[in-house]
Design a protein around this motif. Sequence first.
Motif, short mmCIF file in Angstrom:
data_model
loop_
_atom_site.label_atom_id
_atom_site.label_comp_id
_atom_site.label_asym_id
_atom_site.label_seq_id
_atom_site.Cartn_x
_atom_site.Cartn_y
_atom_site.Cartn_z
N LEU A 33 18.31 6.76 7.39
CA LEU A 33 16.98 6.62 7.86
C LEU A 33 15.74 7.41 7.26
CD1 LEU A 33 16.06 5.82 10.77
CD2 LEU A 33 16.10 8.12 11.58
N PHE A 36 15.13 5.38 4.20
CA PHE A 36 14.31 4.05 4.43
C PHE A 36 13.03 4.27 4.48
CE2 PHE A 36 12.81 1.17 7.76
CZ PHE A 36 12.96 -0.02 7.13
N ILE A 37 12.49 5.42 5.11
CA ILE A 37 11.15 5.50 5.52
C ILE A 37 10.34 5.99 4.21
CG2 ILE A 37 9.55 7.13 6.67
CD1 ILE A 37 11.69 7.52 8.93
N ARG A 40 10.09 2.86 2.21
CA ARG A 40 9.19 1.83 2.55
C ARG A 40 7.68 2.37 2.13
NH1 ARG A 40 9.85 -3.36 4.58
NH2 ARG A 40 7.40 -2.77 4.76
N LEU A 41 7.75 3.62 2.52
CA LEU A 41 6.09 4.50 2.07
C LEU A 41 6.02 4.46 0.73
CD1 LEU A 41 6.23 7.54 4.26
CD2 LEU A 41 5.01 5.15 4.65
N ASN A 44 4.71 1.40 -0.68
CA ASN A 44 3.34 1.14 -0.39
C ASN A 44 2.44 2.04 -1.48
OD1 ASN A 44 2.66 -0.56 1.85
ND2 ASN A 44 3.98 0.56 2.82
N ASP A 46 2.53 5.25 -1.35
CA ASP A 46 2.03 6.49 -0.68
C ASP A 46 2.51 7.84 -1.12
OD1 ASP A 46 0.28 5.72 1.35
OD2 ASP A 46 2.09 4.54 2.59
N ARG A 51 -2.82 10.01 -4.97
CA ARG A 51 -2.95 9.77 -3.31
C ARG A 51 -2.92 11.51 -2.99
NH1 ARG A 51 -1.23 4.50 -0.31
NH2 ARG A 51 -1.85 3.31 -1.88
N ARG A 231 -9.17 12.66 10.33
CA ARG A 231 -9.26 11.05 10.36
C ARG A 231 -10.43 10.61 9.90
NH1 ARG A 231 -10.21 6.49 10.86
NH2 ARG A 231 -10.11 4.99 12.72
N GLU A 242 -7.48 2.24 -1.28
CA GLU A 242 -6.81 2.44 0.00
C GLU A 242 -6.91 3.66 0.63
OE1 GLU A 242 -2.54 1.40 1.89
OE2 GLU A 242 -2.66 0.53 -0.09
N ASN A 243 -7.01 3.75 1.92
CA ASN A 243 -7.39 5.20 2.70
C ASN A 243 -6.23 5.84 2.75
OD1 ASN A 243 -8.97 2.89 4.08
ND2 ASN A 243 -10.24 4.96 3.78
N TYR A 245 -4.43 7.51 4.68
CA TYR A 245 -4.18 7.91 6.03
C TYR A 245 -2.78 8.75 5.98
CZ TYR A 245 -7.69 5.33 8.31
OH TYR A 245 -8.84 4.82 8.35
N VAL A 246 -1.70 7.99 5.30
CA VAL A 246 -0.32 8.63 5.47
C VAL A 246 -0.47 10.07 5.16
CG1 VAL A 246 1.98 8.49 4.61
CG2 VAL A 246 0.83 6.45 5.28
N ILE A 249 -2.40 12.39 7.42
CA ILE A 249 -1.57 12.86 8.58
C ILE A 249 -0.61 13.55 8.65
CG2 ILE A 249 0.04 11.32 10.35
CD1 ILE A 249 -1.99 9.18 10.30
N VAL B 73 0.87 4.79 10.29
CA VAL B 73 1.95 5.08 9.36
C VAL B 73 3.20 4.02 9.72
CG1 VAL B 73 3.81 6.68 8.70
CG2 VAL B 73 1.30 7.56 9.17
N ILE B 77 5.87 1.11 7.86
CA ILE B 77 7.36 1.10 7.60
C ILE B 77 8.05 0.21 8.23
CG2 ILE B 77 9.41 2.76 8.14
CD1 ILE B 77 7.37 5.15 8.29
#
Lengths: 313, 215
Positions: A33, A36-37, A40-41, A44, A46, A51, A231, A242-243, A245-246, A249, B73, B77
């Motif tokens: 899990l 996977f996160i 995926r990040l 992108n 991230d 960054r 924010r 790109e911003n 955000y990740v 946050i 976010v 994902i």
Amino acid sequence: MSGASVLYDVPGPKAKVRNRIYSVLGALAVLALIGFIVLRLSANGDFDPARWDIFNYAGVRNSIRDGVLATLQVFAIAAVLSLAVGVLLAVARLSDHRPVRWLATGFIELFRSIPLLITIYAIWVLLLNNRTELGLSDNQPQFWALVIGLTVYNGSVQAEVLRAGILSVPKGQREAAYALGMRKTQVMTTVLIPQAVRAMLPTIISQLVVTLKDTSLGYIITYEELLYSTRLLAGNTTVGGENPYVQVIIVTGAIYIAMCLALSALANWIERRGRRAKTGIGVVEAGDVGNAGALTAAVAAEAAADTTADTAN
Amino acid sequence: MNVLLDYLPEFRAGFLGTLAITAASAVIALVLGVLIAGFRVSPIPPLRAFGTAWVTLLRNTPLTLLFLIAFFVVPKILFQGASPFVLGMLALGLYTSSFVCEAIRSGISTVPVGQAEAARSIGLSFTQTLRLIVLPQATRTVLPPLSSIFIALTKNSAVAGAFSVTELFGYAKLLSDKGYAIAVIFLWVALAYLLITFAISGVFRLLERRMGVAR
């Protein structure tokens, strides 16, 4: 493990093997899990060092620091005011005068049943409409809306906690104080409230954690606390088109969790210290208000069950 | 008075929106909460650690931050292009699940030890003990805190309105922007929330009475 071990036998050789297999599978599932996160990040971009580099700039650090300070400022003022309002409301609700009692009960029930966000928003609109008469400038309407909103809501909850504490003080204490010739005010301020505060301290601090978390509602009324300023920061910065955000946050979340955990740790420490002490009435469990085993009064248990809800807020 | 009558469709839509998001996230919270509570008492260390981490993280994060995570976010994902309703439901559901988990865990510890011991002695496994013996009995003690948690959930759903989910707070904001007196709108919206929270506590009181067993 003491509670859990009742639910299953001490594992024998077969069960040990089985548990080990499940452990591996469970660990793999959790890792999958997380993996996977992360995948995926990183797909992108991230986890691109560029960054994360933004946190090396003084401007970014300053705005995060200012955000933390603004959050703590609101929290400090709202915490002090809500405790003061809480004591007042709790005493008023236990008053011998019926109108005072009714007024306090109405106030507490009204503000506890309305979502805090709506209270804050309504106060904000009221302050904005009358800003010239009240002499508020810049972000002061937001600030005071947040502080007053947090105060009335958390004050109402703290009042209920304190009331439960006062009712849990053994009857003999009050009777003895009256027998000594103390006045009503003296009995309340020198006998009942000190014991109630001591018994309820963990719950009071848990509610302060809620107050701290709720300062983030300032985001919605555009008050520049931690969440809003970060924010804004993420919205104004672009890294490679790109911003971030990740990244922002994740950092903000870590700061919030650290602050809340520090306060919760304080509550747990006080609870443990209180349980060691042999004198006085028992101290309730921190966080787990529903399980107020130390409190004997039925009313206290009922009020404590109510506060579980508010802790869940 | 006029605000309510003039904008009855808006108030109705907001009321139904609040009901919908509350119900949807309550279901998520309940399912996840029971599952994670099971993890936290299981004999398997990684699952226990996962459950503890889940509860600690979610309980100490402001709900507003969770909403930001859900909107900025999560789409990176999974769930690209999901509606605000789904994302808001996710944030509320996950947030509440940690509180449900803690309520159920403390409920499990109130079931007399003899029950679980008897279940084990007739050869039931961990899942069977939990599912057939302990959880059904824990339900009774869990009901009162659960009702408080769902009332808190109803109130928390107002935050979703600020993130463009159709519900009561969103419409209160809209009408206030149109220049209606905020005090009047405030009272009507408060009344609507009171209606929902009274309904929840009524349902739970009914459940308690039906499931109540003299011990």
